[in-house]
Design a protein around this motif. Structure first.
Motif, PDB file in Angstrom:
ATOM      1  N   VAL A   1       0.539  -1.416   0.236  1.00  0.00           N
ATOM      2  CA  VAL A   1       0.115  -0.248  -0.079  1.00  0.00           C
ATOM      3  C   VAL A   1       0.502   1.183  -0.020  1.00  0.00           C
ATOM      4  O   VAL A   1       0.426   2.160  -1.243  1.00  0.00           O
ATOM      5  CB  VAL A   1      -1.019  -0.222   1.226  1.00  0.00           C
ATOM      6  N   LEU A   2       2.228   1.506   1.125  1.00  0.00           N
ATOM      7  CA  LEU A   2       2.757   2.113   0.656  1.00  0.00           C
ATOM      8  C   LEU A   2       3.602   2.662  -0.069  1.00  0.00           C
ATOM      9  O   LEU A   2       3.783   3.943  -1.126  1.00  0.00           O
ATOM     10  CB  LEU A   2       3.771   2.030   2.006  1.00  0.00           C
ATOM     11  N   LEU A   3       3.810   1.403  -1.158  1.00  0.00           N
ATOM     12  CA  LEU A   3       4.626   1.478  -2.297  1.00  0.00           C
ATOM     13  C   LEU A   3       3.553   1.873  -3.069  1.00  0.00           C
ATOM     14  O   LEU A   3       4.029   3.311  -4.517  1.00  0.00           O
ATOM     15  CB  LEU A   3       5.270  -0.205  -2.955  1.00  0.00           C
ATOM     16  N   GLY A   4       2.600   1.699  -3.657  1.00  0.00           N
ATOM     17  CA  GLY A   4       1.499   2.072  -4.397  1.00  0.00           C
ATOM     18  C   GLY A   4       0.514   3.363  -4.501  1.00  0.00           C
ATOM     19  O   GLY A   4       1.013   4.381  -4.793  1.00  0.00           O
ATOM     20  N   LEU A   5       0.763   3.848  -3.031  1.00  0.00           N
ATOM     21  CA  LEU A   5       0.280   5.248  -2.460  1.00  0.00           C
ATOM     22  C   LEU A   5       1.198   6.438  -2.892  1.00  0.00           C
ATOM     23  O   LEU A   5       1.243   7.787  -3.320  1.00  0.00           O
ATOM     24  CB  LEU A   5       0.037   5.183  -1.555  1.00  0.00           C
ATOM     25  N   GLY A   6       2.779   5.949  -2.430  1.00  0.00           N
ATOM     26  CA  GLY A   6       3.634   6.953  -3.044  1.00  0.00           C
ATOM     27  C   GLY A   6       4.298   7.628  -3.394  1.00  0.00           C
ATOM     28  O   GLY A   6       4.077   8.124  -4.428  1.00  0.00           O
ATOM     29  N   LEU A   7       4.041   5.671  -4.392  1.00  0.00           N
ATOM     30  CA  LEU A   7       4.832   6.089  -6.461  1.00  0.00           C
ATOM     31  C   LEU A   7       3.034   6.894  -7.167  1.00  0.00           C
ATOM     32  O   LEU A   7       3.974   6.918  -8.526  1.00  0.00           O
ATOM     33  CB  LEU A   7       5.241   4.954  -6.550  1.00  0.00           C
ATOM     34  N   LEU A   8       3.146   6.469  -7.324  1.00  0.00           N
ATOM     35  CA  LEU A   8       1.273   7.309  -7.732  1.00  0.00           C
ATOM     36  C   LEU A   8       1.717   8.801  -8.460  1.00  0.00           C
ATOM     37  O   LEU A   8       1.123   8.206  -9.417  1.00  0.00           O
ATOM     38  CB  LEU A   8      -0.230   7.411  -5.945  1.00  0.00           C
ATOM     39  N   PRO A   9       2.193   9.289  -6.976  1.00  0.00           N
ATOM     40  CA  PRO A   9       2.307  10.887  -7.614  1.00  0.00           C
ATOM     41  C   PRO A   9       3.306  10.536  -9.179  1.00  0.00           C
ATOM     42  O   PRO A   9       3.161  12.204  -9.782  1.00  0.00           O
ATOM     43  CB  PRO A   9       2.565  11.546  -6.779  1.00  0.00           C
ATOM     44  N   VAL A  10       4.011  10.142  -8.922  1.00  0.00           N
ATOM     45  CA  VAL A  10       5.357  10.516 -10.376  1.00  0.00           C
ATOM     46  C   VAL A  10       4.953   9.259 -10.864  1.00  0.00           C
ATOM     47  O   VAL A  10       6.374   9.505 -12.052  1.00  0.00           O
ATOM     48  CB  VAL A  10       6.583  10.141  -8.781  1.00  0.00           C
ATOM     49  N   LEU A  11       4.308   8.234 -11.151  1.00  0.00           N
ATOM     50  CA  LEU A  11       4.636   7.212 -11.928  1.00  0.00           C
ATOM     51  C   LEU A  11       3.546   7.427 -12.644  1.00  0.00           C
ATOM     52  O   LEU A  11       2.272   7.491 -12.279  1.00  0.00           O
ATOM     53  CB  LEU A  11       5.032   5.766 -11.169  1.00  0.00           C
ATOM     54  N   PRO A  12       3.776   6.968 -13.928  1.00  0.00           N
ATOM     55  CA  PRO A  12       1.988   6.359 -14.690  1.00  0.00           C
ATOM     56  C   PRO A  12       1.329   6.335 -14.002  1.00  0.00           C
ATOM     57  O   PRO A  12       1.825   4.927 -13.230  1.00  0.00           O
ATOM     58  CB  PRO A  12       2.556   6.152 -16.176  1.00  0.00           C
ATOM     59  N   ALA A  13       0.159   5.843 -14.548  1.00  0.00           N
ATOM     60  CA  ALA A  13      -1.014   5.292 -14.546  1.00  0.00           C
ATOM     61  C   ALA A  13      -0.597   3.893 -14.559  1.00  0.00           C
ATOM     62  O   ALA A  13      -0.079   3.730 -16.068  1.00  0.00           O
ATOM     63  CB  ALA A  13      -1.920   5.468 -14.631  1.00  0.00           C
ATOM     64  N   GLY A  14      -0.268   2.504 -13.852  1.00  0.00           N
ATOM     65  CA  GLY A  14      -0.643   0.838 -13.738  1.00  0.00           C
ATOM     66  C   GLY A  14       0.547   0.973 -13.263  1.00  0.00           C
ATOM     67  O   GLY A  14       1.028  -0.448 -12.605  1.00  0.00           O
ATOM     68  N   VAL A  15       2.042   1.692 -13.042  1.00  0.00           N
ATOM     69  CA  VAL A  15       3.178   1.498 -12.882  1.00  0.00           C
ATOM     70  C   VAL A  15       3.248   0.951 -11.242  1.00  0.00           C
ATOM     71  O   VAL A  15       3.971   0.471 -10.311  1.00  0.00           O
ATOM     72  CB  VAL A  15       3.900   2.430 -13.692  1.00  0.00           C
ATOM     73  N   PRO A  16       2.519   1.517 -10.535  1.00  0.00           N
ATOM     74  CA  PRO A  16       2.419   2.111  -8.827  1.00  0.00           C
ATOM     75  C   PRO A  16       2.369   0.882  -9.389  1.00  0.00           C
ATOM     76  O   PRO A  16       2.772  -0.348  -7.808  1.00  0.00           O
ATOM     77  CB  PRO A  16       1.359   3.177  -8.479  1.00  0.00           C
ATOM     78  N   VAL A  17       1.205  -0.253  -9.696  1.00  0.00           N
ATOM     79  CA  VAL A  17       0.546  -1.241  -9.189  1.00  0.00           C
ATOM     80  C   VAL A  17       2.038  -2.610  -9.679  1.00  0.00           C
ATOM     81  O   VAL A  17       1.564  -3.455  -8.478  1.00  0.00           O
ATOM     82  CB  VAL A  17       0.075  -1.595  -9.925  1.00  0.00           C
TER      83      VAL A  17
END
Length: 256
Positions: A207-223
């Protein structure tokens, strides 16, 4: 005296046998309960998929052909966020790879005939695996797997269709807050499965990785990045285990 000594061996196997058996009715009841409860969640997927811009045919095809809830929600969620279709498909694929490991275990447990294996493979998901593994023998495992898979597959596809039709009828799903239905259902299904400390730590880090990277990576990549939580937690757990072992060995040497 002979009669008294012969009585205990005669009663012991009967008691042991009843403890290790489970009636077919109980297996069917459990399988129907799991299949019905989870199958109704297909409505949320239908709503989410339609809200993400997928057509009725595309939404129904995903449930009919893919049939793995978490991967389906991940795919339409990434598409709804404006992600690249290939990135969204990659995230869904990696989530679905766990079913391959389930299949390895179930192939030994169920021991199905070759002609039945391709059809059974379509039903290898979290719920069917859990019900099958909970049974005491192969016969009841087959019953549990079949009833759970059939019930869940039928209900999931019917409710997917109803959800997609309902989303088209009401129009903008965001205005109704239905875009949050998919993640909410997924979390509700996931939470009871997190029993050990390792599982909870993996979920929290993901969850931390997904939410933390959401603003800086393209959609789908945080998953995809969130999938790194599992090897990270396992590495840390192994490191701690080796550290404790070395400390114990050092104390034993010092004691000598």
């Amino acid at each position: 005296m002979a009669e008294q000594t012969a009585t205990p061996p005669a009663t012991a196997p009967a008691t042991l046998g009843t403890a290790d058996t489970k009636s077919d009715a109980a297996v069917v009841r459990d399988a129907l309960g799991v299949g019905s409860a989870v199958g109704l969640s297909g409505f949320a997927f239908g709503v989410t998929s339609a809200g993400a811009g997928l057509s009725l045919l595309q939404t129904c095809a995903l449930s009919l052909l893919v049939f793995t809830g978490a991967s389906q929600f991940a795919l339409v969620g990434a598409l709804a966020a404006g992600g690249n279709p290939f990135t969204a498909a990659a995230g869904a694929f990696f989530l679905g790879t766990r079913n391959a490991f389930y299949g390895l275990r179930l192939s030994q447990l169920l021991a199905l005939r070759r002609f039945a294996r391709p059809f059974a493979a379509q039903w290898v998901i979290d719920e069917t695996t859990a019900v099958a593994l909970a049974q005491p023998d192969r016969r009841t495992a087959r019953i549990g797997f079949t009833i759970t898979g059939l019930t869940l597959y039928l209900l999931w596809n019917v409710t997917t269709l109803l959800g997609a039709l309902g989303a088209e009828a009401i129009g903008d799903t965001d205005a109704w807050g239905l875009d949050a239905a998919g993640p909410a259902v997924f979390l509700a299904l996931l939470a009871p499965m997190l029993k050990s400390t390792t599982e909870r730590a993996t979920a929290a880090l993901a969850v931390l990785l997904g939410l933390g990277l959401l603003p800086v990576l393209p959609a789908g990549v945080p998953v995809l990045a969130a999938a790194l939580a599992a090897p990270a937690v396992l590495f840390f757990r192994g490191f701690r285990g080796r550290s404790k072992t070395s400390k114990t060995s050092q104390r034993q040497e010092d004691a000598r």
